[in-house]
Each structure stands twice: as C-alpha cells, then as structure tokens.
Design a protein around this motif. Structure first.
Motif, PDB file in Angstrom:
ATOM      1  N   ALA A 120      57.322 -14.434  -1.142  1.00 19.20           N
ATOM      2  CA  ALA A 120      57.186 -13.252  -1.993  1.00 19.20           C
ATOM      3  C   ALA A 120      56.704 -12.074  -1.168  1.00 19.20           C
ATOM      4  CB  ALA A 120      56.229 -13.549  -3.138  1.00 19.20           C
ATOM      5  N   THR A 121      57.272 -11.917   0.037  1.00 24.30           N
ATOM      6  CA  THR A 121      56.806 -10.861   0.939  1.00 24.30           C
ATOM      7  C   THR A 121      57.151  -9.470   0.439  1.00 24.30           C
ATOM      8  OG1 THR A 121      58.815 -11.151   2.247  1.00 24.30           O
ATOM      9  CG2 THR A 121      56.846 -12.336   2.992  1.00 24.30           C
ATOM     10  N   ASP A 122      58.223  -9.340  -0.330  1.00 26.95           N
ATOM     11  CA  ASP A 122      58.577  -8.076  -0.987  1.00 26.95           C
ATOM     12  C   ASP A 122      59.414  -8.413  -2.218  1.00 26.95           C
ATOM     13  OD1 ASP A 122      61.395  -8.244  -0.264  1.00 26.95           O
ATOM     14  OD2 ASP A 122      60.865  -7.485   1.710  1.00 26.95           O
ATOM     15  N   ARG A 123      59.786  -7.400  -2.981  1.00 25.38           N
ATOM     16  CA  ARG A 123      60.521  -7.642  -4.232  1.00 25.38           C
ATOM     17  C   ARG A 123      61.846  -8.359  -4.013  1.00 25.38           C
ATOM     18  NH1 ARG A 123      60.435  -2.035  -6.779  1.00 25.38           N
ATOM     19  NH2 ARG A 123      58.378  -1.621  -6.021  1.00 25.38           N
ATOM     20  N   ARG A 124      62.591  -7.944  -2.997  1.00 19.10           N
ATOM     21  CA  ARG A 124      63.896  -8.573  -2.739  1.00 19.10           C
ATOM     22  C   ARG A 124      63.720 -10.054  -2.422  1.00 19.10           C
ATOM     23  NH1 ARG A 124      66.648 -10.587   1.327  1.00 19.10           N
ATOM     24  NH2 ARG A 124      65.095  -9.932   2.832  1.00 19.10           N
ATOM     25  N   VAL A 125      62.768 -10.367  -1.571  1.00 18.45           N
ATOM     26  CA  VAL A 125      62.550 -11.753  -1.164  1.00 18.45           C
ATOM     27  C   VAL A 125      62.049 -12.586  -2.343  1.00 18.45           C
ATOM     28  CG1 VAL A 125      61.197 -13.241   0.365  1.00 18.45           C
ATOM     29  CG2 VAL A 125      62.195 -11.135   1.246  1.00 18.45           C
ATOM     30  N   LEU A 126      61.145 -12.036  -3.141  1.00 17.07           N
ATOM     31  CA  LEU A 126      60.663 -12.752  -4.321  1.00 17.07           C
ATOM     32  C   LEU A 126      61.810 -13.007  -5.293  1.00 17.07           C
ATOM     33  CD1 LEU A 126      58.528 -13.961  -6.182  1.00 17.07           C
ATOM     34  CD2 LEU A 126      58.051 -11.637  -6.997  1.00 17.07           C
ATOM     35  N   HIS A 128      64.956 -13.146  -4.612  1.00 21.16           N
ATOM     36  CA  HIS A 128      65.850 -14.120  -3.984  1.00 21.16           C
ATOM     37  C   HIS A 128      65.298 -15.537  -4.122  1.00 21.16           C
ATOM     38  CE1 HIS A 128      69.038 -15.488  -1.356  1.00 21.16           C
ATOM     39  NE2 HIS A 128      68.134 -16.153  -0.654  1.00 21.16           N
ATOM     40  N   SER A 129      64.010 -15.707  -3.900  1.00 21.27           N
ATOM     41  CA  SER A 129      63.390 -17.028  -4.043  1.00 21.27           C
ATOM     42  C   SER A 129      63.502 -17.528  -5.480  1.00 21.27           C
ATOM     43  CB  SER A 129      61.915 -16.979  -3.631  1.00 21.27           C
ATOM     44  OG  SER A 129      61.782 -16.758  -2.255  1.00 21.27           O
ATOM     45  N   LEU A 130      63.215 -16.667  -6.439  1.00 26.82           N
ATOM     46  CA  LEU A 130      63.317 -17.052  -7.851  1.00 26.82           C
ATOM     47  C   LEU A 130      64.754 -17.410  -8.227  1.00 26.82           C
ATOM     48  CD1 LEU A 130      60.961 -14.366  -9.411  1.00 26.82           C
ATOM     49  CD2 LEU A 130      60.535 -16.837  -9.300  1.00 26.82           C
ATOM     50  N   LEU A 131      65.697 -16.571  -7.799  1.00 23.87           N
ATOM     51  CA  LEU A 131      67.110 -16.828  -8.102  1.00 23.87           C
ATOM     52  C   LEU A 131      67.599 -18.113  -7.447  1.00 23.87           C
ATOM     53  CD1 LEU A 131      68.550 -13.226  -7.720  1.00 23.87           C
ATOM     54  CD2 LEU A 131      68.555 -14.595  -9.823  1.00 23.87           C
ATOM     55  N   GLY A 132      67.180 -18.356  -6.213  1.00 24.75           N
ATOM     56  CA  GLY A 132      67.609 -19.568  -5.519  1.00 24.75           C
ATOM     57  C   GLY A 132      67.188 -20.824  -6.263  1.00 24.75           C
ATOM     58  N   CYS A 133      65.957 -20.827  -6.739  1.00 29.28           N
ATOM     59  CA  CYS A 133      65.481 -21.979  -7.522  1.00 29.28           C
ATOM     60  C   CYS A 133      66.219 -22.071  -8.850  1.00 29.28           C
ATOM     61  CB  CYS A 133      63.975 -21.860  -7.760  1.00 29.28           C
ATOM     62  SG  CYS A 133      63.006 -21.946  -6.250  1.00 29.28           S
ATOM     63  N   ALA A 134      66.396 -20.935  -9.512  1.00 34.57           N
ATOM     64  CA  ALA A 134      67.033 -20.918 -10.829  1.00 34.57           C
ATOM     65  C   ALA A 134      68.488 -21.372 -10.773  1.00 34.57           C
ATOM     66  CB  ALA A 134      66.936 -19.522 -11.441  1.00 34.57           C
ATOM     67  N   VAL A 168      76.020 -14.575  -7.758  1.00 35.03           N
ATOM     68  CA  VAL A 168      76.282 -13.192  -7.344  1.00 35.03           C
ATOM     69  C   VAL A 168      74.964 -12.468  -7.044  1.00 35.03           C
ATOM     70  CG1 VAL A 168      77.199 -10.957  -8.096  1.00 35.03           C
ATOM     71  CG2 VAL A 168      78.532 -13.043  -8.473  1.00 35.03           C
ATOM     72  N   ALA A 169      73.959 -12.674  -7.870  1.00 32.76           N
ATOM     73  CA  ALA A 169      72.655 -12.037  -7.634  1.00 32.76           C
ATOM     74  C   ALA A 169      72.030 -12.562  -6.342  1.00 32.76           C
ATOM     75  CB  ALA A 169      71.727 -12.279  -8.822  1.00 32.76           C
ATOM     76  N   LEU A 170      72.158 -13.858  -6.087  1.00 31.26           N
ATOM     77  CA  LEU A 170      71.681 -14.413  -4.809  1.00 31.26           C
ATOM     78  C   LEU A 170      72.404 -13.755  -3.636  1.00 31.26           C
ATOM     79  CD1 LEU A 170      71.343 -18.269  -5.300  1.00 31.26           C
ATOM     80  CD2 LEU A 170      69.589 -16.718  -4.462  1.00 31.26           C
ATOM     81  N   TRP A 171      73.706 -13.595  -3.776  1.00 36.03           N
ATOM     82  CA  TRP A 171      74.511 -12.977  -2.721  1.00 36.03           C
ATOM     83  C   TRP A 171      74.052 -11.551  -2.461  1.00 36.03           C
ATOM     84  CZ3 TRP A 171      78.784  -9.354  -3.299  1.00 36.03           C
ATOM     85  CH2 TRP A 171      79.528  -9.185  -2.129  1.00 36.03           C
ATOM     86  N   PHE A 172      73.795 -10.795  -3.527  1.00 33.78           N
ATOM     87  CA  PHE A 172      73.336  -9.417  -3.350  1.00 33.78           C
ATOM     88  C   PHE A 172      71.961  -9.348  -2.691  1.00 33.78           C
ATOM     89  CE2 PHE A 172      76.648  -7.824  -6.229  1.00 33.78           C
ATOM     90  CZ  PHE A 172      76.996  -6.676  -5.547  1.00 33.78           C
ATOM     91  N   THR A 173      71.089 -10.306  -3.004  1.00 34.22           N
ATOM     92  CA  THR A 173      69.738 -10.269  -2.431  1.00 34.22           C
ATOM     93  C   THR A 173      69.674 -10.904  -1.043  1.00 34.22           C
ATOM     94  OG1 THR A 173      69.110 -12.336  -3.546  1.00 34.22           O
ATOM     95  CG2 THR A 173      68.609 -10.257  -4.693  1.00 34.22           C
ATOM     96  N   SER A 174      70.787 -11.410  -0.567  1.00 34.03           N
ATOM     97  CA  SER A 174      70.785 -12.027   0.762  1.00 34.03           C
ATOM     98  C   SER A 174      71.914 -11.499   1.635  1.00 34.03           C
ATOM     99  CB  SER A 174      70.867 -13.552   0.646  1.00 34.03           C
ATOM    100  OG  SER A 174      72.065 -13.926  -0.014  1.00 34.03           O
TER     101      SER A 174
END
Length: 186
Positions: A120-126, A128-134, A168-174
C-alpha cells in the motif's frame, strides 16, 4: 403453492450468496497471505524481455486481450451479436480463451504475490493489490457458479463482467502504468 416451489428461489439465493462468500474468502486469504509474508523478491523473467516488469506488463496485456475475446464470445453465445451468432466457435473460444487468460495470469500473480506481497505504498499500488486479490476470488466464485444448475440467467454474465472489469482494472494499474513510465520495449 407447494413448499418446494417457494423454497427454490430462497435456496438459489443462498447458493449464490455462499459461493460469493467463498470467493470473498479466497480474496481475503490472498490479501492476508500477501500482507503477512515477507516479500521474497523472486522475479518472473523470460528470454527476450528487458526486465520482470516488462514480462508482467506484456503477459497482463495478453490476459486483457483474451478477456476481450471472452466478452465477444459471451456476447455471441447470448445472441447479442447476431452477425456472428451460432456455430460452436463461440463456446469453444470462450472456454479456451478463459483457460488461457487464467493460465497466463498466474505467473504475473505469483510474481506480484511472492516478490512484493500486498503493498500500500501509494493509491495505485494499494488499488492494484486489492484488485489482484479480488480478481482471483471472483474467478473462484464464477467457476463454482458454473457448476450449479438452475441459476437465474443473469448470474454468470454478471460474474463474467465483474471478472472482466477486474482484469482490465488490474491491467490499467500495472501494465498501462508500466508502459507509460518505462515504454513499450519488451
């Protein structure tokens, strides 16, 4: 009205709810594991790519392209795209593009989980982490729902749409972030 007919919608709703809860449990377990284990720094790398980040960005792009193919084939299977309706191609493509999308996503997810964990180092990473798990929780729920008969017609398309949106959201955040900051070179 017979008792069994009245209980059927309730039983269906309970089945859907329990399966969604199972998917949510998978998401939470992945998040807890990612948060509690120390990051190992393992890298997924393939010959011809400049870095593990490039590998992940391009594999994630392949996943999204396969997910788009999933949507097109689903629209054909449900008769929304009448020009390409019919034929067995849609269902065969849907099954195999889905299998390939998940298969291609696994090295990316494993790299993220083992190399970085839940961050959770910044909003994008947080995000991305949440989306990856979801996404993997939604995937589990969708696969479990596919094994159930008698579900309302909307359930599987909704879960497929949620899964597509997650990928798609994971792709955008990564991958999109990676391409914007590092370029498109493999």
């Amino acid at each position: 009205m017979p008792l069994s007919a009245a209980a059927s919608p309730q039983r269906t709703a309970l089945t859907i709810a329990l399966i969604v809860i199972a998917g949510a449990a998978v998401s939470v377990l992945l998040g807890v594991y990612g948060y509690t284990h120390p990051a190992r720094g393992y890298a997924v790398s393939l010959a011809g790519f400049s870095s593990p980040g490039a590998v992940k960005a391009w594999l994630a792009t392949v996943v999204v392209l396969l997910a788009v193919g999933q949507d097109i084939s689903a629209l054909a299977m449900y008769g929304v795209l009448p020009r390409i309706r019919g034929g067995r191609w849609a269902s065969v493509w849907h099954v195999w593009s889905g299998r390939l999308a998940v298969l291609v996503s696994i090295p990316v997810a494993a790299h993220c989980l083992y190399a970085f964990g839940f961050e959770a180092t910044d909003r994008r990473v947080l995000l991305h982490s949440l989306l990856g798990c979801a996404v993997y929780g939604v995937f589990v729920a969708k696969m479990l729902l596919l094994t159930r008969k008698g579900l309302p017609r909307w359930v599987i398309p909704v879960m497929g749409g949620v899964l597509f949106t997650g990928f798609v959201a994971l792709w955008f955040t990564s991958a999109v972030w990676y391409f914007r900051t590092r370029g498109f070179a493999p």
